[in-house]
Design a protein around this motif. Sequence first.
Motif, PDB file in Angstrom:
ATOM      1  N   PHE A 111       0.829  -1.202   0.000  1.00 14.46           N
ATOM      2  CA  PHE A 111       0.000   0.000   0.000  1.00 14.46           C
ATOM      3  C   PHE A 111       0.864   1.252   0.000  1.00 14.46           C
ATOM      4  O   PHE A 111       0.548   2.244  -0.670  1.00 14.46           O
ATOM      5  CB  PHE A 111      -0.937   0.009   1.206  1.00 14.46           C
ATOM      6  CG  PHE A 111      -2.080  -0.966   1.108  1.00 14.46           C
ATOM      7  CD1 PHE A 111      -2.373  -1.601  -0.100  1.00 14.46           C
ATOM      8  CD2 PHE A 111      -2.861  -1.267   2.207  1.00 14.46           C
ATOM      9  CE1 PHE A 111      -3.410  -2.505  -0.205  1.00 14.46           C
ATOM     10  CE2 PHE A 111      -3.915  -2.171   2.117  1.00 14.46           C
ATOM     11  CZ  PHE A 111      -4.191  -2.787   0.920  1.00 14.46           C
TER      12      PHE A 111
ATOM     13  N   THR B  71       0.660   3.636  -3.291  1.00 17.05           N
ATOM     14  CA  THR B  71       0.150   4.989  -3.076  1.00 17.05           C
ATOM     15  C   THR B  71       1.135   6.037  -3.566  1.00 17.05           C
ATOM     16  O   THR B  71       0.775   6.976  -4.297  1.00 17.05           O
ATOM     17  CB  THR B  71      -0.146   5.205  -1.582  1.00 17.05           C
ATOM     18  OG1 THR B  71      -1.143   4.285  -1.160  1.00 17.05           O
ATOM     19  CG2 THR B  71      -0.637   6.630  -1.334  1.00 17.05           C
ATOM     20  N   PHE B  72       2.392   5.867  -3.190  1.00 17.84           N
ATOM     21  CA  PHE B  72       3.372   6.898  -3.518  1.00 17.84           C
ATOM     22  C   PHE B  72       3.853   6.821  -4.963  1.00 17.84           C
ATOM     23  O   PHE B  72       4.393   7.805  -5.482  1.00 17.84           O
ATOM     24  CB  PHE B  72       4.541   6.842  -2.531  1.00 17.84           C
ATOM     25  CG  PHE B  72       4.183   7.402  -1.187  1.00 17.84           C
ATOM     26  CD1 PHE B  72       4.061   8.768  -1.008  1.00 17.84           C
ATOM     27  CD2 PHE B  72       3.934   6.572  -0.112  1.00 17.84           C
ATOM     28  CE1 PHE B  72       3.711   9.305   0.222  1.00 17.84           C
ATOM     29  CE2 PHE B  72       3.578   7.089   1.123  1.00 17.84           C
ATOM     30  CZ  PHE B  72       3.470   8.455   1.299  1.00 17.84           C
TER      31      PHE B  72
END
Length: 526
Positions: A106, A110-111
């Motif tokens: 995650f 996400t990044f």
Amino acid sequence: MDIGVVELSRLQFAMTALYHFLFVPLTLGLSILVAIMETVYVMTNRPIWRQMTKFWGLLFGINFAMGVATGVVMEFQFGMNWSYYSHYVGDIFGAPLAIEGLMAFFLEATFVGLWFFGWDRLSKPAHLLVAWLVALGSNFSALWILIANAWMQNPVGAEFNPLTMRMEMTSFFDVMFNTVAQAKFVHTVSAGYVTAAIFVLGVSSWYILNGRHIALARRSIAVASSFGLAAALSVVVLGDESGYDAGLNQKMKLAAIEAMWETEPAPASFTLFGLPDQEARETKWAVHVPYVMGLIGTRSLTEEIPGINQLEQQAERRVRSGLVAYDALMTIREDREATDPEIRQTFEKHSDDLGYAMLLRRYLDDPRQATDEQIAQAAEDTIPHVWPIFWAFRIMVGLGFMFIALTAYFFYRSSFRGGVFPRWALGAAVLMIPAPWIAVEMGWIVAEYGRQPWTVDGILPTALSVSALSVTELLLTIAGFAAFYTTLFLIEIRLLLKYIRKGPHEDVQLTDDWQARHRARLTPAE
């Protein structure tokens, strides 16, 4: 049990794992290289480093997307093809995989989005932080997966519960800090760094040979060669650590890697070349290097490394000990409340060998009915197929030393010869682009194929781990996976080649005089 189902299940998982591992090393390495390049850009504010960061980051993104698509399938296979394995050791194996999804994947996913779409929305320091968080997430993801895999190689921090008939975790700390996990993690991520470094070297060399994007290529070579040299050297050092761990925890694997049929006087020699003959139990045309294997496997000059034949004899003794544990286990299962304490003590005394008795389940339903011949056959089953492991290890090691030589040469030319590279060296770098993938796949074969016949070493035989599937179902899913993965592979190659040929966005304008001056440095004599 249907051995055809077992072998097809192994084939399917091997195919999907080997394919997925085509993407993992490049993702690990490029994430760090891109973060390094962006760090230089933020420190110097020179547009060429922004151009480099965005170009190599684009190739990272293509590879990352394909890696995610292929990695998800692998986790589903534990439930589809290996349901008894999931039931038997799910409490231990599932924990690091769950943490990997929650903590690492995650974070990484996400990044990655922030990195690609945040160039004009985030400040330079903030965007740089995002780049390093992507790299951190990629490496954390590898850490937890390798912790899970290392437990299969060296099952610590867990014990068998005769009442639930499952392995249960006793110490998460022991699982997390498994010595095999530590060595495998650093060795694997270092191999990923080498893969990315050779990839960047090769693509940059192709640009120089074609007189394109010279500034980007020369700087990329400088970064990749220094980073790759450090990583290649660490792979050798950490590979030695893995060899030592195998000498402690997986003696049969180490003996198979060396094709050592008989125990040699300490310190054992290393077989540089040979033709293992498993039927004859000998290695023909063997060329030995004295002392080397003894030092790798034991780090001493006096400790012996047991040969395959001696380990087979030990396995037979463990099968017989495991039968005592199995008999006590069946008694406990029949009367859980009134079991004689002596029976429980007998089980505890022999429980470490219970998995060896389970090897007999391949031949009959009740291992207690096994004949001496079947016990001997079960002991022989603990010997993996030697020649694939023997040669996979040597191909991997040979390529590793080639990577050291290549990165060292380019590091020298970048640092001390003004970034002038002979055409033969540039051509060699282009040809070497596929080599790291061959090396990492060979390493996977050594690690996983060398563990056979165990899914969890010494605990759960592979033949007992599969789901209740039919051969037809497995053939259909293998065909489906092969078609799907071949399509993804072709898409990946096409996209990479498309954007490599296209090159970086021309947001850095270089004068014709500068281009001509740097092309002239690549003289015909070189």
